[in-house]
Enzyme design. Sequence first.
Site: not given
Ligand code: HH2
Length: 254
Positions: A199, A233
């Site tokens: 992040k 995660r």
């Molecule tokens: N972060 C992201 C997405 N979902 N869910 C939870 N519970 N906690 C988090 O910190 C979280 C999440 C963002 O990361 P990523 O899935 O890699 O990115 P994107 O939302 O752009 O797909």
Amino acid sequence: MGVLNLTPDSFSDGGRFTAPESALAQAHRMVAEGADIIDIGAESTRPYGSEPIPADEELSRLRPVLPEVVSLGVPVSIDSMKAAVVAWALDHGAVVANDVWGLQRDPGMAGLVAERQVPVIVMHNRDSADPAIDIMQDIAAFFARSLDIAAQAGVSPGKIVLDPGIGFGKTPEQSMTVLARLEELQSFGLPLLVGASRKRFISVASPSEPQQRLGGSIAAHLIAAKAGARIIRAHDVAETVQALRVAAAIGEQR
Ligand code: HH2
């Protein structure tokens, strides 16, 4: 928890796993590397540059992949803020709901998780960051609202995992504050999940592109685990699992 994004526009791995074969191979790899849960998302939640998509589009991304990942035998969580999408995923073998709006966006979400009796990840979120607020107070108030909604819908408190939502509606400094003060959230008496993987706050302390933030992600995750986070995660499962195992083994020698 290993991250599997079936999206063209996720901030760190957008487009890498949109083909079902590559998504499945990635899921397989994360399980082999030690992931205990696979979190599947089909809509990016990044604050800038992602397109909100209708449920139909989200489902068409999930359909060829989610049941196959379920068949690997590892618990699958569905990362969606739409109750209709979560319902479909639960029907097809997902066993955890991951709601990045903490039961506060889709009015059908709390009733759904209550009816299905599945664990739910309640994540803190805000429409925009406000550097002037006390972020820990804001998170505590948000969780209190979510827990109220959950109780009214009949969600068992034993099914709830809290997540402060690193990078969501927070300045980079506020994300770091949350990690520094994570222990305060133990007062809710519920398991905590932290997702700091790749992040943006990392690049404030150490300028880097998302793909170059493994060291920073691990640093943040070790701090979170030390403060009591029960679920981490992450995109880079092998490295994260190794770091957590080594930190735990050292901890046992105290
Ligand atoms: N972060 C992201 C997405 N979902 N869910 C939870 N519970 N906690 C988090 O910190 C979280 C999440 C963002 O990361 P990523 O899935 O890699 O990115 P994107 O939302 O752009 O797909």
